[in-house]
Design an enzyme around this catalytic site. Structure first.
Site, mmCIF file in Angstrom:
data_model
loop_
_atom_site.group_PDB
_atom_site.id
_atom_site.type_symbol
_atom_site.label_atom_id
_atom_site.label_comp_id
_atom_site.label_asym_id
_atom_site.label_seq_id
_atom_site.Cartn_x
_atom_site.Cartn_y
_atom_site.Cartn_z
ATOM 1 C CE LYS A 188 -3.673 4.472 -1.710
ATOM 2 N NZ LYS A 188 -4.762 4.877 -2.626
ATOM 3 C CE1 TYR A 191 -4.216 1.752 0.703
ATOM 4 C CE2 TYR A 191 -2.799 3.163 2.049
ATOM 5 C CZ TYR A 191 -4.008 2.927 1.413
ATOM 6 O OH TYR A 191 -5.005 3.874 1.478
#
Ligand code: NAD
Length: 276
Positions: free
Chosen positions: A175, A171
């Site tokens: 991101k 993640y």
């Protein structure tokens, strides 16, 4: 799969996006749904996307159209599949005639130590949160935006696009990647009436976060309240979840003419988290 077409009128103070068409990926739930509603309230036609129960999605679509008097359509495109993304962009351009605001929002999460991170979860997160969704949608939307000399690309990144937390390798990598892609897209379109920005929320109460609360409470044998206070909001100095309405309002602002000089940014909406 369009439903009723209503007159959208000219832009006004209360409907600054009248006449515009917005596509929000992952908008059957959470932040994406909140953003889609805010864009519709500002007068934009909206293309919804994401998974869910077909009858519920149809109700959501009808509701947004009735509440705000705008045309709403839905694409079931899977953000891991380049060809379905291409179909979604093509259907938007054919059905609505233009694409002005692209909100790349679809995303998933998985939490595990680095050396135990399942490879298939890594691949899925990178695919949905970065590669497929962002690269394919942006790549395919740009020609239409360039033709109109207007475009707003808004990437829903995360505070995890700016800082890291343990156990969120895929993640955080995805991101941070989105924040980089945002800067490149901004530089390549800077003279063409197109802007590209990333919004970096801290914790927002949505089904994605609810799953983390439940998962951590079970894993550590603690209450939901303890997870919220000691794990999630421990990072967020203002000690409150951001709301989907706050993110919707920021998206509408970034899509407006007033935000024409804001491009290439990563805007934290995190109660001070990344000020540490
Ligand atoms: P959510 O789980 O409520 O919604 C996710 C949406 O993405 C849903 O509509 C789902 O159907 C869709 N989706 C998932 N996989 C998809 C796929 N393969 N193809 C198409 N659609 C797919 O999550 P949320 O909390 O609203 O998160 C939305 C975005 O905001 C994500 O990118 C997330 O990383 C980001 N974000 C969330 C928070 C938070 O605290 N909730 C914080 C920072 C960033």
């Amino acid at each position: 799969m369009n439903i009723q077409l209503k007159t959208q009128g000219a832009p006004s103070a209360s409907r600054p996006l009248a006449g515009k068409v917005s596509l929000v990926t992952g908008s059957t739930s959470g932040i994406g749904l909140g953003i889609a509603r805010a864009l519709a309230e500002a007068g934009s036609a909206v293309v919804l996307n994401g998974f869910g129960v077909v009858s519920e999605i149809a109700r959501t679509k009808d509701r947004i159209s009735a509440d705000y008097g705008v045309r709403v359509s839905y694409s079931p495109a899977d953000m891991t599949k380049a060809e379905t993304i291409a179909e979604m962009i093509a259907a938007t351009l054919t059905g609505h005639g233009r694409l002005d605001v692209l909100v790349n929002n679809a995303g998933i999460q998985y939490v595990a130590p680095l050396d135990q991170f399942p490879i298939e979860k890594w691949d899925a997160i990178l695919s949905i949160n970065l590669s497929s969704a962002f690269l394919h949608t942006t790549r395919l939307a740009l020609p239409a935006m360039r033709k109109n000399k207007f475009g707003r690309i808004i990437n829903i990144a995360s505070a995890h696009g700016l800082v890291a937390s343990p156990f969120k390798a895929a993640y955080v990598a995805a991101k941070h990647g989105i924040v980089g892609l945002t800067k490149v897209a901004a530089l390549e379109t800077a003279e063409e009436g197109i802007t590209c920005n990333a919004i970096c929320p801290g914790y927002v109460y949505t089904p994605l976060v609810e799953a983390q609360i439940g998962g951590q409470a079970k894993a550590h044998g603690i209450s939901r309240e303890q997870v919220i206070r000691d794990a999630l909001l421990a990072q967020q100095p203002n000690k409150r979840f951001a709301t989907v309405e706050e993110l919707g309002a920021l998206t509408v602002f970034l899509a407006s003419d007033a935000a024409v000089s804001i491009t290439g940014t990563a805007l934290p909406v995190d109660g001070g988290w990344t000020a540490h």
